[in-house]
Design a protein around this motif. Sequence first.
Motif, PDB file in Angstrom:
ATOM      1  N   ASP A 173       2.490  -2.173   4.971  1.00  0.00           N
ATOM      2  CA  ASP A 173       3.332  -2.568   4.844  1.00  0.00           C
ATOM      3  C   ASP A 173       5.053  -2.864   6.057  1.00  0.00           C
ATOM      4  OD1 ASP A 173       2.260  -1.744   2.296  1.00  0.00           O
ATOM      5  OD2 ASP A 173       3.405  -0.087   2.279  1.00  0.00           O
ATOM      6  N   MET A 174       4.878  -2.816   6.535  1.00  0.00           N
ATOM      7  CA  MET A 174       6.049  -3.230   7.345  1.00  0.00           C
ATOM      8  C   MET A 174       4.958  -4.205   8.252  1.00  0.00           C
ATOM      9  SD  MET A 174       7.926  -1.626  11.226  1.00  0.00           S
ATOM     10  CE  MET A 174       6.193  -1.467  11.975  1.00  0.00           C
ATOM     11  N   PHE A 175       4.044  -5.147   8.029  1.00  0.00           N
ATOM     12  CA  PHE A 175       4.252  -5.871   9.042  1.00  0.00           C
ATOM     13  C   PHE A 175       3.807  -7.212   8.100  1.00  0.00           C
ATOM     14  CE2 PHE A 175       1.452  -3.301  12.541  1.00  0.00           C
ATOM     15  CZ  PHE A 175       2.682  -4.154  13.594  1.00  0.00           C
ATOM     16  N   HIS A 176       3.302  -6.590   6.667  1.00  0.00           N
ATOM     17  CA  HIS A 176       3.897  -7.662   5.440  1.00  0.00           C
ATOM     18  C   HIS A 176       4.895  -7.515   5.317  1.00  0.00           C
ATOM     19  CE1 HIS A 176      -0.222  -7.175   6.395  1.00  0.00           C
ATOM     20  NE2 HIS A 176      -1.011  -8.544   5.958  1.00  0.00           N
ATOM     21  N   GLY A 177       6.284  -7.290   5.572  1.00  0.00           N
ATOM     22  CA  GLY A 177       7.437  -7.211   5.275  1.00  0.00           C
ATOM     23  C   GLY A 177       7.868  -6.791   4.100  1.00  0.00           C
ATOM     24  N   LYS A 178       7.487  -5.490   3.420  1.00  0.00           N
ATOM     25  CA  LYS A 178       7.636  -4.430   2.282  1.00  0.00           C
ATOM     26  C   LYS A 178       7.664  -2.962   3.424  1.00  0.00           C
ATOM     27  CE  LYS A 178       4.598  -7.033  -0.062  1.00  0.00           C
ATOM     28  NZ  LYS A 178       3.585  -7.595  -0.091  1.00  0.00           N
ATOM     29  N   SER A 179       9.237  -2.154   2.584  1.00  0.00           N
ATOM     30  CA  SER A 179       9.264  -1.363   3.174  1.00  0.00           C
ATOM     31  C   SER A 179       9.156  -0.051   1.646  1.00  0.00           C
ATOM     32  CB  SER A 179      10.371  -1.488   4.395  1.00  0.00           C
ATOM     33  OG  SER A 179      11.261  -1.354   3.949  1.00  0.00           O
ATOM     34  N   ILE A 207       0.906  -1.779  -0.313  1.00  0.00           N
ATOM     35  CA  ILE A 207      -0.135  -0.182  -0.018  1.00  0.00           C
ATOM     36  C   ILE A 207       0.672   1.268   0.188  1.00  0.00           C
ATOM     37  CG2 ILE A 207      -1.472   1.509   1.136  1.00  0.00           C
ATOM     38  CD1 ILE A 207      -2.532  -1.489   2.591  1.00  0.00           C
ATOM     39  N   ALA A 208       0.279   2.024  -1.374  1.00  0.00           N
ATOM     40  CA  ALA A 208       1.477   3.801  -1.089  1.00  0.00           C
ATOM     41  C   ALA A 208       0.995   4.455   0.199  1.00  0.00           C
ATOM     42  CB  ALA A 208       1.447   4.069  -2.066  1.00  0.00           C
ATOM     43  N   PRO A 209       2.042   4.090   0.809  1.00  0.00           N
ATOM     44  CA  PRO A 209       2.287   5.573   2.108  1.00  0.00           C
ATOM     45  C   PRO A 209       0.576   6.623   1.974  1.00  0.00           C
ATOM     46  CG  PRO A 209       3.279   3.763   2.653  1.00  0.00           C
ATOM     47  CD  PRO A 209       3.001   3.910   1.133  1.00  0.00           C
ATOM     48  N   TRP A 210       1.569   7.569   1.217  1.00  0.00           N
ATOM     49  CA  TRP A 210       1.064   9.000   0.984  1.00  0.00           C
ATOM     50  C   TRP A 210      -0.308   8.798  -0.462  1.00  0.00           C
ATOM     51  CZ3 TRP A 210       2.043  13.183   3.566  1.00  0.00           C
ATOM     52  CH2 TRP A 210       3.729  12.345   4.992  1.00  0.00           C
ATOM     53  N   LYS A 211      -0.165   7.689  -1.113  1.00  0.00           N
ATOM     54  CA  LYS A 211      -1.950   8.119  -1.644  1.00  0.00           C
ATOM     55  C   LYS A 211      -2.715   7.585  -0.313  1.00  0.00           C
ATOM     56  CE  LYS A 211       0.467   6.497  -6.099  1.00  0.00           C
ATOM     57  NZ  LYS A 211       0.019   5.562  -7.559  1.00  0.00           N
ATOM     58  N   THR A 212      -2.563   6.490   0.031  1.00  0.00           N
ATOM     59  CA  THR A 212      -3.876   6.163   1.122  1.00  0.00           C
ATOM     60  C   THR A 212      -4.293   7.020   2.419  1.00  0.00           C
ATOM     61  OG1 THR A 212      -2.045   3.546   1.132  1.00  0.00           O
ATOM     62  CG2 THR A 212      -4.043   4.173   3.067  1.00  0.00           C
ATOM     63  N   GLY A 213      -2.730   8.074   2.477  1.00  0.00           N
ATOM     64  CA  GLY A 213      -3.588   8.752   3.903  1.00  0.00           C
ATOM     65  C   GLY A 213      -4.110  10.271   3.073  1.00  0.00           C
ATOM     66  N   LEU A 214      -3.404  10.151   1.381  1.00  0.00           N
ATOM     67  CA  LEU A 214      -4.468  11.018   0.683  1.00  0.00           C
ATOM     68  C   LEU A 214      -6.420  11.018   0.713  1.00  0.00           C
ATOM     69  CD1 LEU A 214      -4.594  14.200  -0.789  1.00  0.00           C
ATOM     70  CD2 LEU A 214      -3.734  12.758  -2.809  1.00  0.00           C
ATOM     71  N   ALA A 215      -6.136   9.353   0.447  1.00  0.00           N
ATOM     72  CA  ALA A 215      -7.484   9.490  -0.117  1.00  0.00           C
ATOM     73  C   ALA A 215      -8.323   9.265   1.196  1.00  0.00           C
ATOM     74  CB  ALA A 215      -7.022   7.388  -0.063  1.00  0.00           C
ATOM     75  N   LEU A 216      -7.644   9.070   2.411  1.00  0.00           N
ATOM     76  CA  LEU A 216      -8.817   9.259   4.016  1.00  0.00           C
ATOM     77  C   LEU A 216      -9.064  10.547   4.229  1.00  0.00           C
ATOM     78  CD1 LEU A 216      -9.337   7.941   6.393  1.00  0.00           C
ATOM     79  CD2 LEU A 216      -7.337   7.752   7.350  1.00  0.00           C
ATOM     80  N   ALA A 217      -7.832  11.148   4.320  1.00  0.00           N
ATOM     81  CA  ALA A 217      -7.394  12.748   4.342  1.00  0.00           C
ATOM     82  C   ALA A 217      -9.289  13.348   3.597  1.00  0.00           C
ATOM     83  CB  ALA A 217      -6.263  13.062   3.678  1.00  0.00           C
ATOM     84  N   LEU A 218      -9.187  13.092   2.306  1.00  0.00           N
ATOM     85  CA  LEU A 218      -9.727  13.618   0.768  1.00  0.00           C
ATOM     86  C   LEU A 218     -11.604  12.538   1.675  1.00  0.00           C
ATOM     87  CD1 LEU A 218      -8.699  13.665  -2.675  1.00  0.00           C
ATOM     88  CD2 LEU A 218      -9.544  15.640  -0.773  1.00  0.00           C
TER      89      LEU A 218
END
Length: 90
Positions: free
Chosen positions: A83-89, A2-13
Motif C-alpha cells: 500500500d505504501m509503494f502504491h500511494g495508499k496508507s 490491500i488490508a494489512p491485517w486481513k492479508t496477515g491473517l490470510a497468510l497466517a491461516l
Amino acid sequence: MIAPWKTGLALALTMAISYTVCALLYALWPAQGIAFLNALFHGLDFGRLEMPQAYTVATFVGPLLVLILWGLMVGTLFAWLYDMFHGKSH
C-alpha cells in the motif's frame, strides 16, 4: 489497496493449514516424508534429522504457533509496504 491485517491473517491461516497437513502426513508416513524431502532438496540426507522421540502434540503446537505469528507479521508487513509503494496508507 490491500488490508494489512486481513492479508496477515490470510497468510497466517494458510501457513497453519499447510503445516497441519504436512505434520499429519509426516506423522502417518515418516519414511516417505524423509524420502520426499531428500528428493525435493536434490538428494540432501534428511534422514539424519529424523527425530528419535515420538511425535507429540507439543512438538506440533510449538512450531504451529511460531508459523502463525510469523505469517501474521510477514503478511501484514507485505500489505502495508504494498500500500505504501502504491500511494495508499491506513
